[in-house]
Write an enzyme that holds these catalytic residues in place. Sequence first.
Site, PDB file in Angstrom:
ATOM      1  N   ARG A  24      -3.422  16.450 -13.961  1.00 21.90           N
ATOM      2  CA  ARG A  24      -2.944  15.259 -13.199  1.00 21.90           C
ATOM      3  C   ARG A  24      -2.921  13.926 -14.092  1.00 21.90           C
ATOM      4  O   ARG A  24      -3.702  13.909 -14.654  1.00 21.90           O
ATOM      5  CB  ARG A  24      -3.515  15.030 -11.847  1.00 21.90           C
ATOM      6  CG  ARG A  24      -4.870  14.502 -12.095  1.00 21.90           C
ATOM      7  CD  ARG A  24      -5.446  14.194 -10.759  1.00 21.90           C
ATOM      8  NE  ARG A  24      -5.630  15.336  -9.875  1.00 21.90           N
ATOM      9  CZ  ARG A  24      -5.720  15.067  -8.275  1.00 21.90           C
ATOM     10  NH1 ARG A  24      -6.132  13.830  -7.850  1.00 21.90           N
ATOM     11  NH2 ARG A  24      -5.929  16.040  -7.719  1.00 21.90           N
TER      12      ARG A  24
ATOM     13  N   ASP B  31      -2.779   9.795 -13.263  1.00 20.44           N
ATOM     14  CA  ASP B  31      -2.420   8.761 -12.101  1.00 20.44           C
ATOM     15  C   ASP B  31      -1.539   7.916 -12.022  1.00 20.44           C
ATOM     16  O   ASP B  31      -0.526   7.942 -12.961  1.00 20.44           O
ATOM     17  CB  ASP B  31      -3.808   7.871 -12.461  1.00 20.44           C
ATOM     18  CG  ASP B  31      -5.281   8.601 -12.171  1.00 20.44           C
ATOM     19  OD1 ASP B  31      -4.982   9.456 -11.368  1.00 20.44           O
ATOM     20  OD2 ASP B  31      -6.062   7.922 -12.794  1.00 20.44           O
TER      21      ASP B  31
ATOM     22  N   ARG C  58      -9.529   5.124 -18.126  1.00 18.60           N
ATOM     23  CA  ARG C  58      -9.452   3.884 -17.603  1.00 18.60           C
ATOM     24  C   ARG C  58     -10.870   3.052 -17.447  1.00 18.60           C
ATOM     25  O   ARG C  58     -11.029   1.935 -17.602  1.00 18.60           O
ATOM     26  CB  ARG C  58      -8.615   3.641 -16.445  1.00 18.60           C
ATOM     27  CG  ARG C  58      -7.032   4.146 -16.743  1.00 18.60           C
ATOM     28  CD  ARG C  58      -6.224   3.883 -15.727  1.00 18.60           C
ATOM     29  NE  ARG C  58      -6.032   4.467 -14.532  1.00 18.60           N
ATOM     30  CZ  ARG C  58      -6.060   4.252 -13.196  1.00 18.60           C
ATOM     31  NH1 ARG C  58      -5.774   2.822 -13.196  1.00 18.60           N
ATOM     32  NH2 ARG C  58      -6.218   5.148 -12.360  1.00 18.60           N
TER      33      ARG C  58
END
Length: 245
Positions: free
Chosen positions: A51, A53, A198
């Site tokens: 995945r 974001d 991040r």
Amino acid sequence: MRHRYFIYLSFDGTAYHGWQIQPNGLSVQEVLQSRLSTLLRKPVEVVGAGRTDAGVHARTMVAHFDWDAEIDGVQLAYKLNRMMPRDIAINRIVEVEPGLHARFSATARTYHYYIHTARNPFFRHYSLEMPYKLDFEAMNQAAATLTAVSDFGAFCKAGADVKTTLCTLTEARWERMEADGRWCFVITANRFLRNMVRAVVGTLIEVGRGRMSQAEFAQVVASGTRQKAGESMSGHALFLWDIKY
């Protein structure tokens, strides 16, 4: 006989709520699966390498699907591109061994995160503007220590549904892009936790601003506590860059 195909694609994630299908937001997986099912005239399930974001981009994303007949990958890619929105590109479609899995067979994933320190209107969509002076040498010293770390719980989104926070990280460094003056954070691992890149970037920026020492950075990593690490930086400057099998 079932045939398995890998789709290599790129996308600008600005308009999407990440790769994975969401109940209340458009995703890249949803668009790809819908267009492919329409083209093949039969429901098709697409499985991605992982995945991303909301707002995160991909230079390289890999997904697989199964089909009960041989497919001309070149022609399918051409036709699929004609149906896809302009912010998604199908790069190639190839048949692979039936046991190869887009997610579980991947051995390494690389992300790039871009920062610019001088105001530039042409970078704003794909790079993070930092108005502070950053010590990239100190940031690289801290980043280099991450290759000796195995547990990245300090950089995992709180409440994330993961069985383990263990990752094997093989590179983490800041590189200056001489052509345009930006900086790129390159990080490679066998797997990544949700929001991990991040959060790592946000914590390294704390080091670069002089608000966290090397020793404090090490303590944050060792603590395994997300609250002690830096903030999760904006997704618009993050790219899934490469996937190895």
